[in-house]
Motif scaffolding. Structure first.
Motif: not given
Length: 189
Positions: A62-63, A146, A150
């Motif tokens: 995830s983030w 995700a 980034w």
């Protein structure tokens, strides 16, 4: 949980930094202060291990995993520089040391900005490597979008910083009236 650990690492970084500098200059215990400052990389190692354990235990990428990678990359690129910069200023303010170099102008400033960009490059490379390792570790079945977003964010930051550094090369900052055109003091020591 990972966000709380990232926040704890950031707070811990500044607490260790303030504590190390206080021991070094206010308490006149330079060795103990240096030892405290040397503990700072343990924070990033803790965050790296926690992120890997979370992914290993089935955590969906995830983030938060991406933010952890960027935080570690930033710390690798700028952590030592930040400590040295603050150490010079603490030595000046608290121990009567020499005045740290101020802002520079012209070619010297452009060189300084490109050196900062190299630090951003190093941080981005570490973050990209960690993100790619997490993508490979999570495997094809996991949703890794995700983490990929980034990676693009790290590349955007690198590009924006290159543009900023280039502006100092193309349009050098001029010294205020009454100062020499080119300072011989380097700001990145």
């Amino acid at each position: 949980m990972l966000v709380a650990l990232i926040i704890a690492c950031e707070v811990g970084f500044w607490v260790l930094l303030a504590g190390g500098l206080a021991l070094r200059y206010l308490a006149k215990m330079p060795r103990l202060g240096a030892a405290v400052l040397l503990c700072e990389p343990l924070l990033e190692l803790t965050l790296l291990v926690a992120t890997a354990v979370d992914l290993r235990n089935g955590g969906e990428p995830s983030w938060t995993h991406g933010l952890a990678a960027l935080y570690i990359g930033y710390t690798v690129g700028y952590g030592h520089y930040t400590v040295k910069w603050l150490d010079r200023h603490a030595a000046y303010r608290l121990a009567g040391g020499p005045k740290p170099p101020g802002p520079t102008y012209g070619k010297t400033r452009a060189v300084h900005e490109w050196k900062l960009w190299l630090r951003t490059l190093a941080g981005a490379a570490v973050a990209l490597g960690l993100l790619q390792a997490a993508i490979w570790y999570a495997g094809g079945a996991a949703d890794t979008e995700a983490l990929k977003s980034w990676q693009y964010a790290a590349l955007r930051v690198l590009g924006i910083h290159a543009v900023i550094a280039a502006t100092y090369t193309l349009w050098p900052r001029k010294a205020p009236a009454g100062q020499p055109r080119e300072e011989s003091v380097r700001a990145d020591r």
